[in-house]
Design an enzyme around this catalytic site. Structure first.
Site, PDB file in Angstrom:
ATOM      1  N   TYR A  99       0.819  -1.231   0.000  1.00 60.18           N
ATOM      2  CA  TYR A  99       0.000   0.000   0.000  1.00 60.18           C
ATOM      3  C   TYR A  99       0.849   1.276   0.000  1.00 60.18           C
ATOM      4  O   TYR A  99       0.338   2.354  -0.257  1.00 60.18           O
ATOM      5  CB  TYR A  99      -0.908   0.070   1.238  1.00 60.18           C
ATOM      6  N   ASN A 126     -17.709   7.569  10.545  1.00 54.94           N
ATOM      7  CA  ASN A 126     -17.673   6.103  10.460  1.00 54.94           C
ATOM      8  C   ASN A 126     -17.512   5.439  11.826  1.00 54.94           C
ATOM      9  O   ASN A 126     -17.776   4.245  11.975  1.00 54.94           O
ATOM     10  CB  ASN A 126     -16.551   5.662   9.517  1.00 54.94           C
TER      11      ASN A 126
END
Ligand SMILES: NC(=O)c1ccc[n+]([C@@H]2O[C@H](COP(=O)([O-])OP(=O)(O)OC[C@H]3O[C@@H](n4cnc5c(N)ncnc54)[C@H](OP(=O)(O)O)[C@@H]3O)[C@@H](O)[C@H]2O)c1
Length: 267
Positions: A50, A235
């Site tokens: 990543y 979230n």
């Protein structure tokens, strides 16, 4: 449930019920991850491929949250030597252990028995506390367990009401494998779905919050990625409402094997 709720792994440890994904969180990774940890996130998901491991490690080392309270998930790639790759991931993170090391995806041929044995060795050497897989089918999990006597603690897979598998949920429930939901927000591509927005409005929640809550109520741990502070905060605020039984069934029935990535890898 509350922001510090956990799910039990079959090894006996507990894992935070929600985490922060870091794919493409390459700008100000350490600032974003530190912000998330200060906000109350206790699980961070990264991977050797990543480009976010250095920033994730920097944030974990510098933020005022004790290391033992943070659950760090990372992954080895299917073409790598799992034991060696675990070591190089840790060097990139600047940490002495991970909490969960996953095989990122099964190799093109077979189920990755050699990779799995490498992760078992890494775990036995203390480089990671628990080990699991990602993008694995039921058959592939059975194969690595048959070869070693060890089932993964987690299968990290793409999972939303638009794309999921009752068979996978049933198998994982029976084997004590926890599902971690990646792309739980469909990479924001289905957030304006009318069925979703209608149920969300009934709870004065946003569609994103409804998707995360649907996961949690199935005993699935979502790892939404959010580069925006307000999204990260939103979230995490999914613990003050509950989706009713009928609404859960309506969400379940939205399943069309949708994948934001192209196809559900585990079907
Ligand atoms: N194992 C694997 O093969 C695999 C594959 C894919 C992903 N993953 C992991 O799973 C994590 C999550 O998946 P993902 O990144 O593919 O997609 P995702 O979490 O479903 O969606 C991320 C997108 O949703 C937006 N978003 C976040 N919160 C929002 C909110 N409350 N309202 C509206 N939009 C919101 C983000 O915007 P902003 O960034 O602008 O805030 C971003 O564009 C990844 O980061 C990675 O850690 C693993």
């Amino acid at each position: 449930m509350s922001p510090d709720s956990t799910f039990q792994l079959h090894t006996g440890r507990s894992m935070p019920a929600i985490g922060l994904g870091t794919w493409q969180l390459t700008e100000d990774t350490d600032g974003s991850v530190a912000d998330a940890l200060e906000m109350g996130y206790r699980m961070i998901d990264t991977s050797g491929d990543y480009g976010t491991q250095p920033g994730v490690g920097e944030a974990i080392r510098s933020v005022g949250v004790p290391r033992e309270d943070i659950f760090l998930v990372t992954k080895v790639e299917e073409h790598e030597d799992a034991l060696e790759a675990t070591g190089s991931n840790l060097r990139e993170l600047g940490l002495d252990h991970a909490d969960l090391m996953l095989i990122h995806r099964p190799p093109r041929d077979g189920a990755g028995e050699a990779l799995w044995k490498g992760l078992i060795e890494a775990r036995d050497d203390g480089l990671t506390v628990d080990i699991g897989v990602s993008n694995y089918s039921i058959e592939q999990m059975r194969t690595i367990a048959d070869a070693t006597g060890e089932m993964p603690v987690v299968n990290q897979i793409e999972w939303s009401p638009f794309g999921w598998s009752p068979e996978m949920l049933e198998f994982c429930d029976a084997e004590g494998i926890l599902i971690q939901a990646y792309s739980p927000l469909t990479r924001a591509r289905r957030l304006d779905d009318p069925g979703l927005t209608e149920i969300a409005a009934d709870h004065e929640a946003t569609p994103a919050q409804l998707l995360l809550r649907w996961n949690l109520q199935h005993g699935v741990a979502p790892i939404p990625k959010a580069s925006q502070h307000d999204h990260r905060q939103e979230n995490l605020e999914v613990f003050d409402f509950e989706i009713g039984g009928e609404e859960m069934r309506a969400l379940d029935e939205m399943n069309e094997h949708y994948s934001a990535l192209g196809s559900l890898a585990y079907i």
